[in-house]
Enzyme design. Structure first.
Site, PDB file in Angstrom:
ATOM      1  N   HIS A  18       0.827  -1.213   0.000  1.00 50.18           N
ATOM      2  CA  HIS A  18       0.000   0.000   0.000  1.00 50.18           C
ATOM      3  C   HIS A  18       0.859   1.260   0.000  1.00 50.18           C
ATOM      4  CE1 HIS A  18      -3.397  -2.601   1.854  1.00 50.18           C
ATOM      5  NE2 HIS A  18      -3.523  -2.535   0.547  1.00 50.18           N
TER       6      HIS A  18
ATOM      7  N   CYS B 147       3.161 -12.264   1.913  1.00 50.31           N
ATOM      8  CA  CYS B 147       4.225 -12.313   2.931  1.00 50.31           C
ATOM      9  C   CYS B 147       4.183 -13.678   3.625  1.00 50.31           C
ATOM     10  CB  CYS B 147       4.038 -11.204   3.955  1.00 50.31           C
ATOM     11  SG  CYS B 147       5.256 -11.329   5.292  1.00 50.31           S
TER      12      CYS B 147
ATOM     13  N   HIS C  66     -10.328  -5.189   4.775  1.00 44.87           N
ATOM     14  CA  HIS C  66      -8.899  -5.112   4.438  1.00 44.87           C
ATOM     15  C   HIS C  66      -8.515  -6.360   3.624  1.00 44.87           C
ATOM     16  CE1 HIS C  66      -4.540  -5.213   4.855  1.00 44.87           C
ATOM     17  NE2 HIS C  66      -4.606  -3.916   5.137  1.00 44.87           N
TER      18      HIS C  66
ATOM     19  N   GLU D 134      -5.967  -8.257   3.553  1.00 48.63           N
ATOM     20  CA  GLU D 134      -5.403  -9.390   4.307  1.00 48.63           C
ATOM     21  C   GLU D 134      -6.517 -10.182   5.002  1.00 48.63           C
ATOM     22  OE1 GLU D 134      -2.173  -8.546   7.074  1.00 48.63           O
ATOM     23  OE2 GLU D 134      -2.605 -10.413   8.132  1.00 48.63           O
TER      24      GLU D 134
ATOM     25  N   CYS E 187       2.984  -9.257  13.229  1.00 50.07           N
ATOM     26  CA  CYS E 187       4.328  -9.620  12.780  1.00 50.07           C
ATOM     27  C   CYS E 187       5.398  -8.819  13.511  1.00 50.07           C
ATOM     28  CB  CYS E 187       4.436  -9.433  11.271  1.00 50.07           C
ATOM     29  SG  CYS E 187       4.502  -7.699  10.798  1.00 50.07           S
TER      30      CYS E 187
ATOM     31  N   SER F 110      -2.736  -0.332   6.768  1.00 53.21           N
ATOM     32  CA  SER F 110      -3.137  -0.633   8.146  1.00 53.21           C
ATOM     33  C   SER F 110      -1.992  -0.387   9.107  1.00 53.21           C
ATOM     34  CB  SER F 110      -3.610  -2.087   8.221  1.00 53.21           C
ATOM     35  OG  SER F 110      -3.756  -2.493   9.550  1.00 53.21           O
TER      36      SER F 110
HETATM   37  O1  0CJ Z   1      -0.515  -7.106   5.029  1.00 52.60           O
HETATM   38  C1  0CJ Z   1       0.686  -7.125   4.980  1.00 52.60           C
HETATM   39  C2  0CJ Z   1       1.320  -8.374   4.712  1.00 52.60           C
HETATM   40  C3  0CJ Z   1       1.516  -5.894   5.168  1.00 52.60           C
HETATM   41  C4  0CJ Z   1       2.116  -5.399   3.905  1.00 52.60           C
HETATM   42  C5  0CJ Z   1       2.886  -4.123   4.043  1.00 52.60           C
HETATM   43  O2  0CJ Z   1       2.170  -3.014   4.413  1.00 52.60           O
HETATM   44  P1  0CJ Z   1       0.951  -2.367   3.619  1.00 52.60           P
HETATM   45  O3  0CJ Z   1       0.866  -0.960   4.023  1.00 52.60           O
HETATM   46  O4  0CJ Z   1       1.054  -2.660   2.185  1.00 52.60           O
HETATM   47  O5  0CJ Z   1      -0.270  -3.208   4.157  1.00 52.60           O
HETATM   48  P2  0CJ Z   1      -1.202  -3.098   5.441  1.00 52.60           P
HETATM   49  O6  0CJ Z   1      -2.394  -2.281   5.031  1.00 52.60           O
HETATM   50  O7  0CJ Z   1      -1.605  -4.512   5.701  1.00 52.60           O
HETATM   51  O8  0CJ Z   1      -0.443  -2.518   6.561  1.00 52.60           O
HETATM   52 FE1  F3S Z   2       4.909  -9.308   6.349  1.00 55.42          FE
HETATM   53 FE2  F3S Z   2       4.620  -7.889   8.527  1.00 55.42          FE
HETATM   54 FE3  F3S Z   2       5.714  -6.855   6.465  1.00 55.42          FE
HETATM   55  S1  F3S Z   2       3.240  -9.425   7.744  1.00 55.42           S
HETATM   56  S2  F3S Z   2       4.752  -7.808   4.733  1.00 55.42           S
HETATM   57  S3  F3S Z   2       6.537  -8.554   7.616  1.00 55.42           S
HETATM   58  S4  F3S Z   2       4.344  -5.810   7.805  1.00 55.42           S
END
Ligand code: 0CJ
Ligand code: F3S
Length: 315
Positions: A46, A102, A130, A132, A201, A230
């Site tokens: 994102h 991931c 979301h 995920e 994580c 997020s």
């Molecule tokens: O959901 C994830 C595996 C995190 C990916 C990295 O951050 P972003 O900003 O693309 O995604 P989130 O909205 O989940 O934080």
């Molecule tokens: Fe994975 Fe956490 Fe980054 S789930 S993509 S290590 S924010």
């Protein structure tokens, strides 16, 4: 005229995590190996700067597979993960797909599957809508996973069998809010199973802890990150709750309202897991143009996590 001194407290760790690094690398390697276009389902991470950069190299971003023609070019699934129906549909169309989910999200997917196999209904803590959450819920048939976001949701939850429950979570939640929701789940359903540690994580956990270390000393705190990210939103929230009410999420230096810098002596600065460091540098440079800047990095821990790219792309 002499410039006013501005101390920037730079949180560390900040910015890219291992999963984001891997996901971006996957798109770049696919472009090198197979040429353009490389389709990407959903923003790979994102961040507009990242997405625009990859688009300029030949990536084509779509929301759903039906937007992609049958031209034999690869499609990459974003870091956030996808419901099972997505690879299923891709296989049906004999598409060449590469999964950039991931590994820490895939781990939650497998955990949910294991609980389901053991006859447990799953309670997922996460944000409705979301990607995920859609991906994790989509690992199992409808009804197998119930979603809760808040303590009120836990109180209102109707489950099939209180003795056969398990919880799991989105990886990018607030550590403190999630702990409160887990406590409420355990209080209501004493037999509920859950992860040994938690599903949030390492990158999310470390970035929030680093923000906490600088929030109280910062007169204002800026988080580089996208409005739909997020983990980045949680950083601004954590800053507000732990001592810096003036915390804001910005996408780039151009978003800064310099009028708000009046009377600011110490600026806290961090970046979400999907925001590249160049955008942090851009903010520091913009501050340098206006103030006599002193940068102090406040590091709470080192990170050395690296995830390998899928074998099809490995050198
Ligand atoms: O959901 C994830 C595996 C995190 C990916 C990295 O951050 P972003 O900003 O693309 O995604 P989130 O909205 O989940 O934080
Ligand atoms: Fe994975 Fe956490 Fe980054 S789930 S993509 S290590 S924010």
């Amino acid at each position: 005229m002499e410039k006013q001194v501005l101390t920037i407290l730079l949180a560390a760790p900040r910015g890219f995590c291992a999963g984001v690094d891997r996901a971006i690398q996957i798109v770049e390697l696919a472009l090198q190996k197979y040429g353009a276009p490389v389709y990407v389902r959903h923003e790979i991470v994102h961040n507009r700067y990242v997405v625009d950069g990859l688009r300029a190299k030949g990536a084509v971003f779509v929301e759903e597979l039906d937007e992609i023609p049958d031209d034999g070019q690869p499609v990459v699934f974003s870091a956030h993960g996808v419901p099972k129906s997505v690879p299923d549909a891709a296989r049906q169309r004999q598409m060449f797909f590469i999964d950039a989910t991931c590994p820490l999200v895939s781990k939650v997917h497998r955990e949910a599957e294991r609980h389901h196999k053991n006859g447990r209904q799953i309670i997922l803590i996460g944000h409705k809508g979301h990607p995920e959450v859609i991906g994790t819920m989509g690992q199992l048939p409808p009804g197998a996973v119930l979603l809760v976001e808040t303590l009120e949701d836990v109180a209102a939850l109707g489950v099939d069998d209180e003795a056969n429950l398990a919880w799991c979570s989105q990886t990018t939640l607030s550590v403190d809010d999630t702990a409160a929701v887990v406590d409420a789940l355990r209080a209501r359903f004493p037999e509920i199973e859950g992860p040994h540690k938690e599903d949030i994580c390492y990158a999310t956990t470390n970035r929030q802890a680093a923000v906490k270390a600088i929030a109280a000393e910062s007169d204002m705190l800026l988080v580089l990150g996208a409005p739909n990210s997020s983990n980045s939103n949680r950083l601004a929230e954590v800053a507000r709750i732990t001592g810096c009410p003036r915390a804001a999420l910005i996408e780039r230096a151009a978003d800064i309202d310099w009028a708000l810098f009046d009377g600011i002596q110490t600026l806290g600065l961090t970046a979400g897991a999907s925001a590249p460091d160049i955008l942090v540098e851009e903010v520091i440079d913009s501050c340098r143009a206006r103030f006599d800047v002193r940068v102090e990095e406040v590091r709470i821990t080192e990170e050395n996590v690296i995830f390998k790219v899928p074998r099809v792309l490995a050198a």
